[in-house]
Design a protein around this motif. Sequence first.
Motif, PDB file in Angstrom:
ATOM      1  N   GLY A  23       0.837  -1.189   0.000  1.00  0.00           N
ATOM      2  CA  GLY A  23       0.000   0.000   0.000  1.00  0.00           C
ATOM      3  C   GLY A  23       0.872   1.239   0.000  1.00  0.00           C
ATOM      4  O   GLY A  23       0.963   1.954  -0.996  1.00  0.00           O
ATOM      5  N   ASP A  24       1.547   1.508   1.090  1.00  0.00           N
ATOM      6  CA  ASP A  24       2.537   2.578   1.191  1.00  0.00           C
ATOM      7  C   ASP A  24       3.944   1.992   1.010  1.00  0.00           C
ATOM      8  O   ASP A  24       4.141   0.776   0.999  1.00  0.00           O
ATOM      9  CB  ASP A  24       2.432   3.271   2.548  1.00  0.00           C
ATOM     10  N   ILE A  25       4.914   2.882   0.893  1.00  0.00           N
ATOM     11  CA  ILE A  25       6.322   2.470   0.818  1.00  0.00           C
ATOM     12  C   ILE A  25       6.906   2.475   2.224  1.00  0.00           C
ATOM     13  O   ILE A  25       6.804   3.458   2.952  1.00  0.00           O
ATOM     14  CB  ILE A  25       7.126   3.411  -0.094  1.00  0.00           C
ATOM     15  N   TYR A  26       7.533   1.355   2.610  1.00  0.00           N
ATOM     16  CA  TYR A  26       8.141   1.222   3.938  1.00  0.00           C
ATOM     17  C   TYR A  26       9.643   1.004   3.780  1.00  0.00           C
ATOM     18  O   TYR A  26      10.091   0.345   2.831  1.00  0.00           O
ATOM     19  CB  TYR A  26       7.509   0.062   4.703  1.00  0.00           C
ATOM     20  N   ARG A  27      10.406   1.539   4.736  1.00  0.00           N
ATOM     21  CA  ARG A  27      11.865   1.428   4.702  1.00  0.00           C
ATOM     22  C   ARG A  27      12.382   0.934   6.054  1.00  0.00           C
ATOM     23  O   ARG A  27      12.845   1.725   6.879  1.00  0.00           O
ATOM     24  CB  ARG A  27      12.490   2.776   4.341  1.00  0.00           C
ATOM     25  N   PRO A  28      12.331  -0.375   6.296  1.00  0.00           N
ATOM     26  CA  PRO A  28      12.836  -0.908   7.568  1.00  0.00           C
ATOM     27  C   PRO A  28      14.366  -0.882   7.616  1.00  0.00           C
ATOM     28  O   PRO A  28      15.035  -1.037   6.597  1.00  0.00           O
ATOM     29  CB  PRO A  28      12.326  -2.348   7.557  1.00  0.00           C
ATOM     30  N   LEU A  29      14.895  -0.673   8.827  1.00  0.00           N
ATOM     31  CA  LEU A  29      16.336  -0.716   9.024  1.00  0.00           C
ATOM     32  C   LEU A  29      16.824  -2.148   8.858  1.00  0.00           C
ATOM     33  O   LEU A  29      16.319  -3.073   9.476  1.00  0.00           O
ATOM     34  CB  LEU A  29      16.698  -0.213  10.417  1.00  0.00           C
ATOM     35  N   SER A  30      17.828  -2.330   7.997  1.00  0.00           N
ATOM     36  CA  SER A  30      18.388  -3.668   7.770  1.00  0.00           C
ATOM     37  C   SER A  30      19.909  -3.610   7.946  1.00  0.00           C
ATOM     38  O   SER A  30      20.391  -3.333   9.033  1.00  0.00           O
ATOM     39  CB  SER A  30      18.006  -4.172   6.367  1.00  0.00           C
ATOM     40  N   ALA A  31      20.652  -3.827   6.890  1.00  0.00           N
ATOM     41  CA  ALA A  31      22.124  -3.802   6.948  1.00  0.00           C
ATOM     42  C   ALA A  31      22.638  -3.469   5.555  1.00  0.00           C
ATOM     43  O   ALA A  31      21.884  -3.477   4.578  1.00  0.00           O
ATOM     44  CB  ALA A  31      22.672  -5.147   7.423  1.00  0.00           C
ATOM     45  N   TYR A  32      23.932  -3.182   5.462  1.00  0.00           N
ATOM     46  CA  TYR A  32      24.531  -2.917   4.157  1.00  0.00           C
ATOM     47  C   TYR A  32      24.713  -4.236   3.400  1.00  0.00           C
ATOM     48  O   TYR A  32      24.735  -5.317   3.983  1.00  0.00           O
ATOM     49  CB  TYR A  32      25.873  -2.217   4.326  1.00  0.00           C
ATOM     50  N   PRO A  33      24.878  -4.173   2.088  1.00  0.00           N
ATOM     51  CA  PRO A  33      25.015  -5.401   1.292  1.00  0.00           C
ATOM     52  C   PRO A  33      26.363  -6.075   1.505  1.00  0.00           C
ATOM     53  O   PRO A  33      27.301  -5.479   2.044  1.00  0.00           O
ATOM     54  CB  PRO A  33      24.879  -4.900  -0.151  1.00  0.00           C
ATOM     55  N   VAL A  34      26.434  -7.319   1.056  1.00  0.00           N
ATOM     56  CA  VAL A  34      27.685  -8.073   1.032  1.00  0.00           C
ATOM     57  C   VAL A  34      28.033  -8.329  -0.424  1.00  0.00           C
ATOM     58  O   VAL A  34      27.211  -8.840  -1.188  1.00  0.00           O
ATOM     59  CB  VAL A  34      27.557  -9.406   1.789  1.00  0.00           C
ATOM     60  N   ILE A  35      29.251  -7.959  -0.822  1.00  0.00           N
ATOM     61  CA  ILE A  35      29.703  -8.129  -2.202  1.00  0.00           C
ATOM     62  C   ILE A  35      30.953  -8.986  -2.203  1.00  0.00           C
ATOM     63  O   ILE A  35      31.979  -8.606  -1.635  1.00  0.00           O
ATOM     64  CB  ILE A  35      29.987  -6.772  -2.874  1.00  0.00           C
ATOM     65  N   ASP A  36      30.873 -10.145  -2.816  1.00  0.00           N
ATOM     66  CA  ASP A  36      31.999 -11.074  -2.903  1.00  0.00           C
ATOM     67  C   ASP A  36      32.417 -11.167  -4.366  1.00  0.00           C
ATOM     68  O   ASP A  36      31.937 -12.008  -5.124  1.00  0.00           O
ATOM     69  CB  ASP A  36      31.584 -12.444  -2.357  1.00  0.00           C
ATOM     70  N   GLY A  37      33.296 -10.269  -4.777  1.00  0.00           N
ATOM     71  CA  GLY A  37      33.734 -10.244  -6.167  1.00  0.00           C
ATOM     72  C   GLY A  37      34.414  -8.932  -6.491  1.00  0.00           C
ATOM     73  O   GLY A  37      34.556  -8.046  -5.638  1.00  0.00           O
ATOM     74  N   ASN A  38      34.841  -8.783  -7.732  1.00  0.00           N
ATOM     75  CA  ASN A  38      35.469  -7.547  -8.186  1.00  0.00           C
ATOM     76  C   ASN A  38      34.409  -6.498  -8.492  1.00  0.00           C
ATOM     77  O   ASN A  38      33.301  -6.819  -8.929  1.00  0.00           O
ATOM     78  CB  ASN A  38      36.303  -7.807  -9.444  1.00  0.00           C
TER      79      ASN A  38
END
Length: 541
Positions: A187-202
């Motif tokens: 319905g509305d846009i929600y922005r829950p607190l999560s964490a930063y991404p994990v990047i395994d690569g170049n």
Amino acid sequence: MKLNNQKGYALLNVLLIFTIITIFGLSLIGMTLSSQKFIAYSEEYTANLSLAEMKLDESMIRLENEIDQLNNEVDLNNVTAQLLTLKINNLIESLNTSKDIKFSSQNIRNITSEDNRFSEMVTIKVEIGDSHRYIIKTVTITTAADVFRFSTVTEGKLTFNGAASIKGDIYANNGIYLSKYAKFINGDIYRPLSAYPVIDGNITVKEATALGMKFFEGIDPTWHPVKDLNTLYTFLNNKPTMKDRSVQFNQFNISNIINDKKKIYNNDKNNTTIVSRESYFNSSKEIDQSITFKNLLYLDKNLEVKGNLFLEDGIIMTSQGSLKISGNIYIKENKHMKNYLSGTITLDNEENFIYIDGNTSITDLSINSHIYSSGNVDIKHNLNMNGTIYASGESTIENLSNESGGTAVILSKGNLTVSNNNLYEKNVRQIDAYLYSDQDLEIYGVGSNIKINGGIFGKNIILNATKGETYPTRGYSAYNPNLNLSNFSSIGELYLEKNQSNPNLPSRLQIEFEPDLIQNPPVGIPTVEKLQITEIDQKIE
């Protein structure tokens, strides 16, 4: 006498202590010598490893130069498979001029008169000094477009809203935007607190900005430039390698590819004279020549056509329906509804295809070929295919699964949205797919829980993800009847697992590069008219 005994014991103690000190000293000397030998060996091995890596880099340059020269000599549209194989074998043999560097190759797929998919796997093996250990690099010489050698490619911005997990190389032309706040829509846009991404690569980021680095942190619409790599690594919680590479965009035109199939339809239509006005079959049917159906066909039986099938007013095909065609399938747009494809479609040859004029809904479909649609395409539930879907309009993917063992390649000229896949499930669903959009690609992994084995491409890419378990606040007991609500926070009618910063908590959106896209390209995947080198793996054995 007692005094003499005491003197004897004292002498014995002195001798015992002296012996212990001597043994300890000898041991310490031995350990020191061993440590010195180990350090010397380590230093020698490190030096030899560095030398071997230099030789490997030089070998790659030699291979790239040879492939560039071969591209200047050979026209892939006219060369035979035998001649190309001979030239590749001679090329590899010409590189084997050093005893400590070994090139070897294996053909995976050769070109044909109808299809220029080509793949040759090349292994470069360099010994590390005289250690009998080797650096081994695996690359593929292929006609697949170079965007397929990355897990994630965008011509514009790559935005991480929350904790997506990427395994494989990333190319972001106009920068990477990092937020620890996920995003979902209810319905509305929600922005829950999560964490930063994990990047395994170049990581490759082009197009420098006036603000400094091409990395930004914050939350849409307020982004702050990341000033240095050390700060960036604190956001990513790891240290991916920054690598300068290039990608050629717009290597294939989706509209032109679809229009080419429409031209084939017009040619084939002129050669078909058998016409039917049937709309429904009471039983399965077999037709021994090409045929045109004038009315909307409702198919829940088996239909076999030994030739081309023309559906001039569209089709509604249920999960009980089955099509077996020895030619192509051409489906025109129904004036009142979009076409529905379900059930099983089998085409005799992998060069045959389905052309659809208009919008299409694909649900629980098994197909061994590829589809070209001039409209929008909506894909739901199970899609079993090792082929490609082209759509000139927009595309949506919901609750997708792919259990065929093949890879579904979906290329959309319009926006592509992936949402509501494997909703509220604790265990991840793995999907073998490559998702491509000439416009924006957005994927949701908040209520969804998926792992894409393949890769993604978009003019701009937005990845929205949380970690751990997610459940609806109403009806959660259907997924987890013993849910401990104290471990969850509530937002937007969803329960999200707390402690999102826990590195052991798995992301609900994972993307992992699949080398098979390059090594064994699926039917219908776009190719280019020159050979390209893609690095697949490097290891020490």
